[in-house]
Enzyme design. Structure first.
Site, PDB file in Angstrom:
ATOM      1  N   HIS A 148      10.345   0.281  -1.213  1.00  0.00           N
ATOM      2  CA  HIS A 148      10.315  -0.808  -2.208  1.00  0.00           C
ATOM      3  C   HIS A 148      11.679  -1.135  -2.850  1.00  0.00           C
ATOM      4  O   HIS A 148      11.717  -1.662  -3.963  1.00  0.00           O
ATOM      5  CB  HIS A 148       9.363  -0.457  -3.354  1.00  0.00           C
ATOM      6  N   GLY A 197       9.081  -3.295   3.129  1.00  0.00           N
ATOM      7  CA  GLY A 197       7.648  -3.028   3.323  1.00  0.00           C
ATOM      8  C   GLY A 197       6.797  -3.768   2.309  1.00  0.00           C
ATOM      9  O   GLY A 197       5.631  -4.050   2.566  1.00  0.00           O
ATOM     10  N   HIS A 198       7.369  -4.065   1.169  1.00  0.00           N
ATOM     11  CA  HIS A 198       6.639  -4.884   0.180  1.00  0.00           C
ATOM     12  C   HIS A 198       7.441  -6.142  -0.114  1.00  0.00           C
ATOM     13  O   HIS A 198       8.425  -6.105  -0.843  1.00  0.00           O
ATOM     14  CB  HIS A 198       6.399  -4.111  -1.109  1.00  0.00           C
ATOM     15  N   HIS A 254      -1.914  -5.259   3.803  1.00  0.00           N
ATOM     16  CA  HIS A 254      -1.996  -5.077   2.353  1.00  0.00           C
ATOM     17  C   HIS A 254      -1.978  -6.454   1.687  1.00  0.00           C
ATOM     18  O   HIS A 254      -1.077  -7.265   1.918  1.00  0.00           O
ATOM     19  CB  HIS A 254      -0.797  -4.231   1.914  1.00  0.00           C
ATOM     20  N   GLU A 306      -5.905  -1.169   0.091  1.00  0.00           N
ATOM     21  CA  GLU A 306      -5.774  -2.388  -0.735  1.00  0.00           C
ATOM     22  C   GLU A 306      -5.604  -3.593   0.183  1.00  0.00           C
ATOM     23  O   GLU A 306      -4.753  -4.465  -0.055  1.00  0.00           O
ATOM     24  CB  GLU A 306      -4.562  -2.279  -1.666  1.00  0.00           C
ATOM     25  N   GLU A 321      -7.781  -6.619  -5.826  1.00  0.00           N
ATOM     26  CA  GLU A 321      -6.784  -6.239  -6.830  1.00  0.00           C
ATOM     27  C   GLU A 321      -6.345  -7.453  -7.659  1.00  0.00           C
ATOM     28  O   GLU A 321      -6.153  -8.547  -7.108  1.00  0.00           O
ATOM     29  CB  GLU A 321      -5.567  -5.617  -6.118  1.00  0.00           C
ATOM     30  N   CYS A 323      -3.513  -8.121  -8.883  1.00  0.00           N
ATOM     31  CA  CYS A 323      -2.243  -8.643  -8.349  1.00  0.00           C
ATOM     32  C   CYS A 323      -2.468  -9.543  -7.135  1.00  0.00           C
ATOM     33  O   CYS A 323      -1.675 -10.469  -6.902  1.00  0.00           O
ATOM     34  CB  CYS A 323      -1.335  -7.505  -7.887  1.00  0.00           C
ATOM     35  N   CYS A 389       1.192  -1.964 -11.445  1.00  0.00           N
ATOM     36  CA  CYS A 389       1.582  -3.300 -10.982  1.00  0.00           C
ATOM     37  C   CYS A 389       0.814  -4.423 -11.679  1.00  0.00           C
ATOM     38  O   CYS A 389       1.394  -5.459 -12.011  1.00  0.00           O
ATOM     39  CB  CYS A 389       1.381  -3.391  -9.478  1.00  0.00           C
ATOM     40  N   CYS A 390      -0.496  -4.220 -11.896  1.00  0.00           N
ATOM     41  CA  CYS A 390      -1.314  -5.355 -12.349  1.00  0.00           C
ATOM     42  C   CYS A 390      -1.040  -5.797 -13.785  1.00  0.00           C
ATOM     43  O   CYS A 390      -0.913  -6.995 -14.040  1.00  0.00           O
ATOM     44  CB  CYS A 390      -2.799  -5.050 -12.177  1.00  0.00           C
TER      45      CYS A 390
END
Ligand code: FUB
Ligand code: ZN
Length: 627
Positions: A148, A197-198, A254, A306, A321, A323, A389-390
């Site tokens: 990340h 990756g994200h 994801h 997720e 989720e 997010c 995160c959310c």
């Protein structure tokens, strides 16, 4: 002539100069919200959510990580997950957008102090990630798939842009630019493939390009999209590296990662008109909308990873989720800016009310990470999460929400969400106009729009005709008119004069919504909706009936009643049926015919409001008895 947004406009996605955008933004600072439903929520976001989230960033050590990396404290370990920097960046973004609505000297100072910590933590070469500082310097850029690093720089950059647009200060933008320059030098376009990756940085880079007009950022964003499918992320489908993005044909992996990636691809299309990428975002949107979105607008059905499920894999116990619903809004908003097509607007509205808002307690200080459509009574909101995160994602979306209400185009002025508000807009010919929306939606279907152009001006007023709307009566002054509808918007073209008013009356029937026959989990079941809201039943409203026993006939009359409970909602009540309590065996020979039922009064509340009272089972989809 196109008028540049000033710093005061503070656009969220600044398509002012995007050659392929149909719509141009009306920024957060140009809009004032005064709405019975939304004002308390936006006020709570500013007064409760954002301050308590700052405290969370303090108490979890996420802020201390920057002090540690900057050499301002000694002997501290690293706190939290390897992407905990992003919690602070998202908080900075939320706080920055909230300044657009109302200057706040103390918050401004806190932001300056926080930004000084970021600057102190940044290396001379621009690198910034507190997890990889002090004792992990040698591990930098060794695991793009998992770690990340670009994701965090993406959130840094988004925060910096929000901060620059709302305060006019360059302090954070300079930090972000140095970090992006580091990435550019390390993963130079056409030389070194690199992507995270994200996803997140890609979207941020396009916005950085829009902010600075420096073409490097658009090149780098495009390069990151095109670095997929080359094994940089181990060829993982979960990480969207199984094929070049340009060849990807279905929504997978994801959910948040996928949707941030697709949103970035839409961003690139807005700037370049790249036809191949345009086809990609179109087909991925179709797959998302037609096969992989819950009735609430929630996405990412699988708890395992997720992740998105297969087509029509939309279970009651969905992960959904918070997010991911936000990410779906980001994707849809960019497609809306590209096309002006109301299908994206509808998706934004559904996800906002039913996919994002449930993620937030009515108090504004507790959050859901997952948003299942049925629960046994144990799923409760929490003040924060180890993987947090959310909560700040909700805060930044709500703080920037005024920027999603209006846009302009070459041919007119668009209202996208019926939220009581007024805005200062500049039409394509430069004329300034004030637009005001008054409404009691989502509870009542009356909407009034008043226009005040500085001088009489011909343009088209585009007003949503939502997918949920059945009949709509439109009045211009006192006259009933029948405007055309194009792509989900009522289009009213004329010379508008100060004081012109359009009044809309939407019927708000309670509707029973069935899913596609291939959605196995909802066979013979329906969800209740009214206007943009999805409803649910909670045990607390049913002292005499287990909500699992509720059965509808499909013909009952639902009575809407406004109640002050739950912050003020329209509840729906009907005389329905319930299965006669049954203590028989779990399995029994099938017998055609009805299960014995008895009368039961059923009360449904908006799904966003569930789990704010005493814990108990909840259901969105309710079984319908065979006729
Ligand atoms: O990995 C960062 C964030 O944490 C993701 O966006 C969420 O899905 C959660 O996994
Ligand atoms: Zn999240």
């Amino acid at each position: 002539m196109t008028v540049e947004p000033t710093i005061e406009d503070a656009p969220v996605v600044d398509t002012t100069r995007s050659p392929h955008a149909r719509l141009r933004p009306v920024g957060v600072a140009a809009v004032r919200v005064h709405d019975r439903f939304w004002s308390p929520r936006l006020d709570r976001n500013r007064d409760e959510t954002i301050p308590t989230q700052y405290q969370q960033c303090q108490s979890t050590g996420a802020l201390t990580n920057f002090r540690r990396a900057g050499g301002l404290v000694d002997g501290e370990p690293f706190h939290g997950l390897y992407f905990s920097d992003s919690d602070v960046y998202k908080w900075v973004e939320a706080a920055s957008w909230s300044l657009a609505g109302r200057p706040d000297a103390e918050l401004d100072r806190t932001l300056d102090e926080t930004i000084a910590l970021f600057a102190a933590a940044q290396d001379d070469d621009g690198y910034l990630n507190t997890y990889f500082s002090v004792d992990r310097v040698a591990e930098r850029w060794t695991d793009l798939a998992v770690r990340h690093e670009m994701y965090c720089i993406g959130h840094l950059t988004q925060a910096a842009i929000a901060h620059a647009r709302t305060t006019g200060k360059r302090t954070l933008l300079d930090v972000a630019l140095r970090a992006c320059e580091h990435v550019f030098a390390r993963f130079t376009p056409d030389q070194v493939p690199g992507t995270c990756g994200h996803p997140c940085l890609e979207m941020a880079l396009v916005e950085l390009y829009r902010t600075t007009r420096d073409g490097r950022w658009l090149r780098l964003a495009t390069w990151q999209l095109d670095s997929r499918g080359r094994g940089v992320l181990n060829g993982s489908e979960y990480l969207l590296d199984h094929a070049p993005l340009r060849e990807q044909t279905y929504v997978t992996g994801h959910a948040v990662r996928a949707l941030y990636l697709y949103a970035a691809a839409a961003d690139v299309v807005l700037e370049t008109g790249d036809e191949q990428l345009r086809a990609v975002v179109d087909r991925l949107w179709r797959d998302l909308a037609q096969h992989k979105t819950a009735v609430t607008g929630g996405v990412g059905a699988r708890w395992d990873g997720e992740a998105f499920g297969d087509p029509y894999e939309l279970p009651d116990r969905a992960y959904n989720e918070t997010c991911a619903a936000i990410a779906a809004i980001f994707f849809a908003w960019r497609l809306l800016l590209l096309t002006g097509d109301g299908q994206y607007r509808d998706a934004i509205e559904t996800a906002l009310y039913n996919g994002v808002l449930p993620g937030l307690a009515l108090s504004g200080t507790e959050f859901f990470y997952q948003n299942p459509l049925a629960d046994a009574g144990r799923h409760r909101r929490k003040p924060w999460f180890t993987c947090a995160c959310c909560p700040p994602n909700v805060a930044r979306l709500l703080a920037s929400l005024p920027g999603y209400l209006y846009t302009t185009s070459d041919d007119g002025l668009w209202v996208h969400l019926y939220v009581g508000s007024d805005a200062d807009v500049h039409l394509a010919d430069g004329t300034h106009a004030r637009v005001e929306v008054r409404t009691a939606l989502p509870w009542d279907g009356e909407v009034e729009i008043e226009l005040t152009p500085d001088e009489p001006t011909e343009f088209t007023l585009f007003l949503p005709r939502p997918g949920w709307a059945g009949d709509v009566t439109v009045r211009l002054g006192e006259d009933v008119i029948e405007p055309d509808t194009a792509q989900g918007y009522l289009t009213l073209r004329r010379t508008w004069r100060a004081g012109d008013r359009v009044r809309l009356r939407f019927a708000l029937p309670t509707r029973l919504i069935a899913a596609h026959p291939r959605v196995a989990s909802t066979h013979f079941r329906v969800a209740l909706t009214r206007g943009p809201l999805v409803y649910c039943v909670e045990q607390v409203d049913h002292p005499d009936v287990d909500v699992a026993d509720i059965r509808l006939t499909g013909t009952e009359r639902w009575t809407p009643t406004f109640t002050e409970a739950l912050g003020g909602v329209v509840a729906l009540t009907a005389n329905a049926r319930a299965v006669v309590p049954d203590d028989g065996p779990l399995y029994r020979p099938y017998e055609p015919g009805a299960v014995p039922t008895q009368p039961a009064t059923v009360t449904a509340i908006p799904y966003y409001a569930w789990a704010n009272r005493e814990p108990g089972p909840m259901r969105v989809f309710l079984p319908v008895l065979p006729r």
